[in-house]
Design a protein around this motif. Structure first.
Motif, short mmCIF file in Angstrom:
data_model
loop_
_atom_site.label_atom_id
_atom_site.label_comp_id
_atom_site.label_asym_id
_atom_site.label_seq_id
_atom_site.Cartn_x
_atom_site.Cartn_y
_atom_site.Cartn_z
N THR A 174 0.82 -1.21 0.00
CA THR A 174 0.00 0.00 0.00
C THR A 174 0.85 1.27 0.00
N GLN A 175 2.17 1.11 0.05
CA GLN A 175 3.05 2.26 0.04
C GLN A 175 4.45 1.85 -0.41
N SER A 199 6.32 5.89 -7.88
CA SER A 199 4.96 5.75 -7.36
C SER A 199 4.01 5.32 -8.47
N VAL A 204 1.19 2.93 -6.12
CA VAL A 204 0.92 3.16 -4.70
C VAL A 204 1.53 4.51 -4.31
N PRO A 205 1.06 5.11 -3.23
CA PRO A 205 1.71 6.35 -2.74
C PRO A 205 3.15 6.08 -2.37
N ALA A 206 4.01 7.08 -2.59
CA ALA A 206 5.44 6.92 -2.29
C ALA A 206 5.99 8.17 -1.63
N ARG A 207 7.03 7.98 -0.85
CA ARG A 207 7.71 9.09 -0.19
C ARG A 207 9.17 8.73 0.00
N GLY A 228 4.48 -2.67 2.58
CA GLY A 228 5.16 -1.75 1.68
C GLY A 228 6.43 -2.33 1.09
#
Length: 283
Positions: A174-175, A199, A204-207, A228
């Motif tokens: 999910t990340q 991403s 999926v959301p990424a940082r 993740g």
């Protein structure tokens, strides 16, 4: 006796006059206060705040900021990804506005069958930005310039291989968290762009973050990143021109679930990046 009566009358007359002056004094200050409140209200409500777009027209201090006869501003940028009707772009370092952008392009440009990714371009635009992420702007005109040798495109190409190999590590996530601290030949904004591209590849959301941060946040427990994927990239130039690069990549899900591209060499020739992998590793 008469003198005493006269003084008494003067005192009786003085009291009402003093009281009347006091009332006039109060009324005058009330009038001033009322005017001040009205003026303040006019200032507050005449121009409501803008919530959908912000004017980020550059200051009138650099050449790229001069409006043309159509009332547009100029911006030089790098085209990172072509989504047909829009482009993912980065303003060049000479520009004051430094953040990744999604650029809506005219239909006539979208239909052109030329290679746009990796090219620099000059656009004209109205100076307004829609505050999403990435921020969105619209080009009135766009002119392609020369190809860029930024290693961002090398890392994007290798990242696609890293993600597409051993896809089981990417399932049920999910990340994604990217550690790019070991890359010495990308700008802060280029690193931000690489995370955005990753991403999209993983959907999926990424940082950005480090393995230590994930452990401190209890996202990695017993050596496993349960929901993740952690991707770490290192890279540096091998020559002064920046057209030969060494780099390594890994994606990590757990101690016995990781994949590596090690000791890779990237080379920029004839407008494009290619690379060879020193070794592949799986744990």
């Amino acid at each position: 006796m008469k003198q005493h009566e006269t003084k008494g009358k003067k005192k009786k007359i003085a009291y009402p006059i003093s009281f009347l002056l006091f009332l006039l004094f109060i009324a005058f200050f009330y009038f001033l206060y009322d005017q001040m409140v009205k003026n303040t209200a006019a200032i507050c409500y005449t121009t409501p705040p803008q919530t959908t777009a912000t004017d980020i027209s550059p200051k009138m201090s650099t050449q790229s900021e001069t409006a043309n006869k159509e009332g547009a501003y100029k911006m030089d940028l790098l085209i990172v990804k072509d989504y047909k009707t829009s482009l993912f772009v980065l303003p060049l370092q000479s520009e004051e506005y430094q953040t990744p952008l999604l650029l809506t392009v005219p239909d006539s440009f979208a239909k052109q069958s030329v290679v746009k990714e990796g090219k620099t371009a000059t656009i004209s635009w109205n100076g307004n930005v829609l505050e999403t992420y990435p921020a969105r702007i619209s080009a009135m005109t766009i002119e392609l310039k020369k190809a860029s040798s930024s290693p961002l495109f090398l890392y994007e190409k290798a990242l696609e291989e890293l993600i597409d190999t051993d896809k089981g590590l990417n399932t049920s996530i999910t990340q994604a968290v990217f550690c790019l601290d070991g890359i010495t030949n990308l700008t802060v904004m280029e690193k931000e762009a690489l995370v955005y591209l990753g991403s999209n590849l993983l959907d999926v959301p990424a940082r950005q973050g480090t393995l230590k941060q994930l452990e401190d946040e209890n996202l990695i427990q017993n050596g496993t990143f349960t929901n993740g994927i952690y991707i770490e990239i290192t890279g540096e130039n091998l020559n002064q021109s920046g057209k030969k690069v060494t780099f390594s990549m890994e994606k990590y899900r757990s101690g016995d679930g990781a994949y590596f591209l090690l000791d890779c060499i990237g080379t920029y020739k004839k407008g494009t990046w290619s690379y060879t992998v020193g070794s592949h590793a799986i744990s």
